[in-house]
Write a protein that holds these residues in place. Structure first.
Motif, short mmCIF file in Angstrom:
data_model
loop_
_atom_site.label_atom_id
_atom_site.label_comp_id
_atom_site.label_asym_id
_atom_site.label_seq_id
_atom_site.Cartn_x
_atom_site.Cartn_y
_atom_site.Cartn_z
N ILE A 116 0.84 -1.20 0.00
CA ILE A 116 0.00 0.00 0.00
C ILE A 116 0.87 1.25 0.00
O ILE A 116 0.65 2.20 -0.77
N GLY A 117 1.91 1.24 0.83
CA GLY A 117 2.80 2.40 0.91
C GLY A 117 3.54 2.63 -0.39
O GLY A 117 3.60 3.75 -0.89
N LEU A 118 4.06 1.56 -0.97
CA LEU A 118 4.80 1.69 -2.22
C LEU A 118 3.92 2.25 -3.33
O LEU A 118 4.30 3.19 -4.03
N VAL A 119 2.74 1.66 -3.48
CA VAL A 119 1.86 2.08 -4.58
C VAL A 119 1.41 3.53 -4.37
O VAL A 119 1.46 4.35 -5.30
N GLY A 120 1.03 3.88 -3.14
CA GLY A 120 0.58 5.25 -2.86
C GLY A 120 1.66 6.26 -3.18
O GLY A 120 1.42 7.25 -3.88
N CYS A 121 2.88 6.03 -2.69
CA CYS A 121 3.97 6.97 -2.92
C CYS A 121 4.37 7.00 -4.39
O CYS A 121 4.64 8.06 -4.95
N PHE A 122 4.38 5.82 -5.02
CA PHE A 122 4.77 5.74 -6.43
C PHE A 122 3.82 6.57 -7.29
O PHE A 122 4.25 7.38 -8.11
N GLU A 123 2.52 6.40 -7.07
CA GLU A 123 1.55 7.14 -7.87
C GLU A 123 1.66 8.64 -7.58
O GLU A 123 1.51 9.46 -8.47
N GLY A 124 1.91 8.97 -6.31
CA GLY A 124 2.08 10.38 -5.96
C GLY A 124 3.23 11.01 -6.72
O GLY A 124 3.11 12.10 -7.27
N LEU A 125 4.34 10.28 -6.81
CA LEU A 125 5.51 10.82 -7.52
C LEU A 125 5.29 10.83 -9.03
O LEU A 125 6.00 11.52 -9.74
N ASN A 126 4.30 10.09 -9.51
CA ASN A 126 4.00 10.07 -10.94
C ASN A 126 3.18 11.26 -11.40
O ASN A 126 2.95 11.43 -12.58
N VAL A 127 2.66 12.04 -10.43
CA VAL A 127 1.79 13.16 -10.80
C VAL A 127 2.58 14.16 -11.63
O VAL A 127 3.71 14.51 -11.30
N LYS A 128 1.99 14.57 -12.73
CA LYS A 128 2.56 15.70 -13.45
C LYS A 128 1.44 16.41 -14.19
O LYS A 128 0.38 15.84 -14.44
N GLY A 129 1.70 17.67 -14.53
CA GLY A 129 0.68 18.43 -15.22
C GLY A 129 -0.13 19.24 -14.25
O GLY A 129 0.40 20.15 -13.61
N GLY A 130 -1.39 18.92 -14.10
CA GLY A 130 -2.26 19.79 -13.30
C GLY A 130 -2.99 19.06 -12.20
O GLY A 130 -2.71 17.90 -11.88
N ALA A 131 -3.94 19.78 -11.63
CA ALA A 131 -4.70 19.27 -10.49
C ALA A 131 -5.43 17.97 -10.85
O ALA A 131 -5.61 17.09 -10.01
N GLU A 132 -5.83 17.87 -12.11
CA GLU A 132 -6.58 16.70 -12.52
C GLU A 132 -5.74 15.43 -12.33
O GLU A 132 -6.26 14.39 -11.95
N SER A 133 -4.45 15.56 -12.58
CA SER A 133 -3.56 14.42 -12.47
C SER A 133 -3.52 13.90 -11.03
O SER A 133 -3.40 12.70 -10.80
#
Lengths: 375, 251
Positions: free
Chosen positions: A326-343
């Protein structure tokens, strides 16, 4: 608004006199277009436009007007404009200077787009898997660094996360587990009573809560509560260039952001799982004692006969694994954010869906493993 | 000549906790003028704008826009707002963002919306390729221009611009100033600009307002230059201000 308010026409021989009036603005675009479409042009050679009574002209009105005038020219009709104020003239000039036909995207046929889409998705999935493996590697390296230099560990944020992930989840997990215990006991008593074996409901509740339900429920609630929060927090930090700032200080975002979160989960989730197991059994006990006439003492002795320490361990051993996922996936997706608020929203949803999916898949894998091991 | 006031503010008080931002501030913005608002960081420029457009509920005082105290849809069709960070809707393309007021407020027929959007995009100096891009794919300056195009979508009578030229390169900023002047001339707009860009201030604004000591002092640039207040003195007689003023005189 009637047509009379926007323009008056008068036809004399082959000349059409059009006198504009009223407000030719964006707000009356629809009636203007309607009025213009109704002008009778048969046999007209020349048009005389008067803007004398025009109250207000804005870009939209001017654009429609200039399009209309160009339409005359295409038909070979002479246009004569009169009584135009300098501002109206400059507006008309501006709209014709800046007009352009918006370009439409060229569309490829739909089956081709579909095939392309499948290919793109596959490659995206492949690239994402590689990134995830890379990320796991980074987290492992970070963990070794922390073990070698424990003073670099962010204790303050670690304890903060333990509180948020663990302590704050107590009410919801407690309530849900208690209710699931109640539900299991009710269904169990109903079915087992047919064999006169109501007392075995205690075994049913005890084993299922300790081995499966308690831990699974906890993992899913934590994925929904904390996995999503991790993705959203790190994602907004990414957008706000905070993650970049951390990097420029010579710090690793993994050390600062990811490891405290994962270790907090690693501590909190097993504890929550134990708590969930206790409350689940308690819920079951309340229901069984109500439906079947047994005392709490009898319940406990039956429970003791039904479950051993290994039952507990078989369930409990899964908790740290789920925590890490859970921790890995949550942090990984968080670091994948790019662009705008929608992301941020998109990645947060992904984090929850993926972590719950992985938790369930791993749970099945554990079941298969345990069946081989015969526990 | 008695001019019509588009915005009237009387005794505006805004506080955040113990901190007083505006203390009985009075301001009138007249029809057809370009009012430039200046003030130090945290002096409440944006809060003032948000109070006027109804996004911030102020503690005391009275604000009238077009003579009205509460804003129905008809008032909202008469103003256009450029937010500091653009305020573009991230799930819509640039073209769709500009089309929002056209669709939602003016109900302009669909068949000419595309063309009008093209016109607006071109007007603010954006290439046609920008139309189908999402805000996250645009650079900071382009976001500003799309936001301006959206604010101008309906040729609103009253335009609020919060730091319009911040983040633009000098060429784009100068073009922006020209655009503002041209629009003001051809549409007789009333424009309320918050800016730190001294060139914009001197080039475009007909009147300036300085927020100091929780109040606002208005006047022309030369009037404010003579005002006896340390912050105002620093601001208008500082080296950058003098340079900007000089370059304006050279024009």
């Amino acid at each position: 608004m009637t047509n009379q308010d926007l323009l008056k026409t008068l036809k004399k021989d082959d000349t059409l006199y059009i006198s504009l009036s009223g407000r030719w603005t964006a707000l009356s675009a629809e009636p203007i277009l309607h009025t213009l479409s109704q002008i009778e042009l048969s046999g007209v050679q020349k048009v005389c436009l008067s803007l004398q009574d025009l109250v207000k002209l804005d870009t939209t009105g001017a654009y429609i007007l200039s399009k209309f005038i160009n339409g005359f020219k295409e038909f070979g009709i002479l246009v004569h404009k009169q009584d135009i104020s300098p501002t109206a003239l400059s507006l008309l000039k501006q709209v014709s200077d800046f007009a352009y036909e918006p370009k439409r995207d060229s569309f490829s046929p739909s089956y081709r787009r579909w095939i392309e889409g499948v290919g793109e998705k596959c490659f995206a999935g492949y690239r994402k898997s590689l990134h995830f493996i890379e990320f796991i590697g980074e987290v492992c390296l970070g963990t070794f660094r922390m073990i070698r230099h424990p003073h670099q560990f962010r204790y303050l944020s670690f304890f903060g996360f333990v509180e948020r992930v663990g302590v704050h989840a107590l009410p919801i997990i407690g309530l849900i587990s208690f209710l699931i215990g109640v539900v299991l006991a009710y269904q169990g008593v109903g079915q087992l009573a047919k064999f006169g074996a109501e007392i075995f409901t205690v075994n049913l509740v005890g084993v299922s809560v300790l081995r499966e339900v308690g831990i699974l429920l906890t993992a899913i609630v934590v994925a929904g509560r904390s996995g999503s929060a991790f993705a959203a927090q790190i994602g907004s930090m990414k957008l706000n260039e905070e993650v970049d700032a951390i990097q420029t200080f010579g710090l690793s975002p993994v050390d600062v952001l990811v490891i405290p979160r994962i270790t907090a989960l690693l501590v909190a989730l097993p504890l929550l799982a134990v708590y969930s197991g206790v409350l689940g059994i308690l819920g079951g006990a309340v229901m069984i004692m109500n439906l079947v006439d047994i005392s709490f003492q009898t319940f406990l002795s039956q429970l003791k006969a039904a479950v051993s320490l290994s039952t507990f361990w078989v369930g409990f051993i899964k908790a740290p694994v789920f925590a890490v996922i859970i921790g890995l996936v949550g942090c990984f997706e968080g670091l994948n954010v790019k662009g705008g608020a929608e992301s941020v929203g998109e990645k947060t949803t992904l984090a929850v869906v993926e972590s719950i999916f992985l938790v369930l898949v791993l749970d099945a894998a554990f079941s298969i493993l345990f069946s081989y091991l015969g526990v | 000549m008695k001019r019509k006031a588009v915005i009237e503010i009387q005794g505006l008080v805004n506080t955040f906790g113990d901190q007083v931002i505006h203390d009985h501030l009075n301001l009138k913005v007249y029809e057809g003028e370009i009012l430039g608002i200046v003030g130090g960081s945290g002096s409440g420029k944006t809060v003032l704008m948000r109070s006027i457009i109804g996004l911030h509920s102020y503690d005391k005082g009275e604000i009238r826009v077009f003579g009205q105290k509460s804003f129905q849809k008809d008032v909202k069709a008469q103003w256009g707002i450029l937010f500091q960070n653009g305020g573009l809707i991230s799930s819509l393309t640039a073209a769709e963002n500009i089309a929002i007021p056209m669709r939602e407020i003016a109900h302009i027929p669909e068949k000419i919306i595309d063309e009008l959007v093209g016109l607006k995009l071109n007007r603010v100096g954006l290439p046609p390729e920008a139309a189908s891009k999402y805000p996250s794919q645009l650079s900071g300056g382009m976001v500003k221009r799309v936001a301006l195009a959206r604010a101008l979508a309906l040729d609103a009578d009253l335009l609020f611009l919060d730091e319009p030229t911040a983040g633009l390169d000098p060429i784009a900023a100068a073009r922006f100033d020209e655009l503002i002047l041209q629009l003001q001339e051809s549409l007789n707009l009333t424009i309320f600009i918050i800016t730190h860009d001294l060139d914009t201030l001197y080039r475009t604004c007909s009147r300036l307002g300085a927020i100091v000591d929780k109040k606002i002092f208005t006047g022309t640039a030369s009037q404010l230059q003579r005002m006896d207040h340390p912050w105002v003195q620093d601001y208008f007689n500082g080296p950058r201000s003098r340079a900007a003023l000089k370059s304006k005189e050279l024009l």
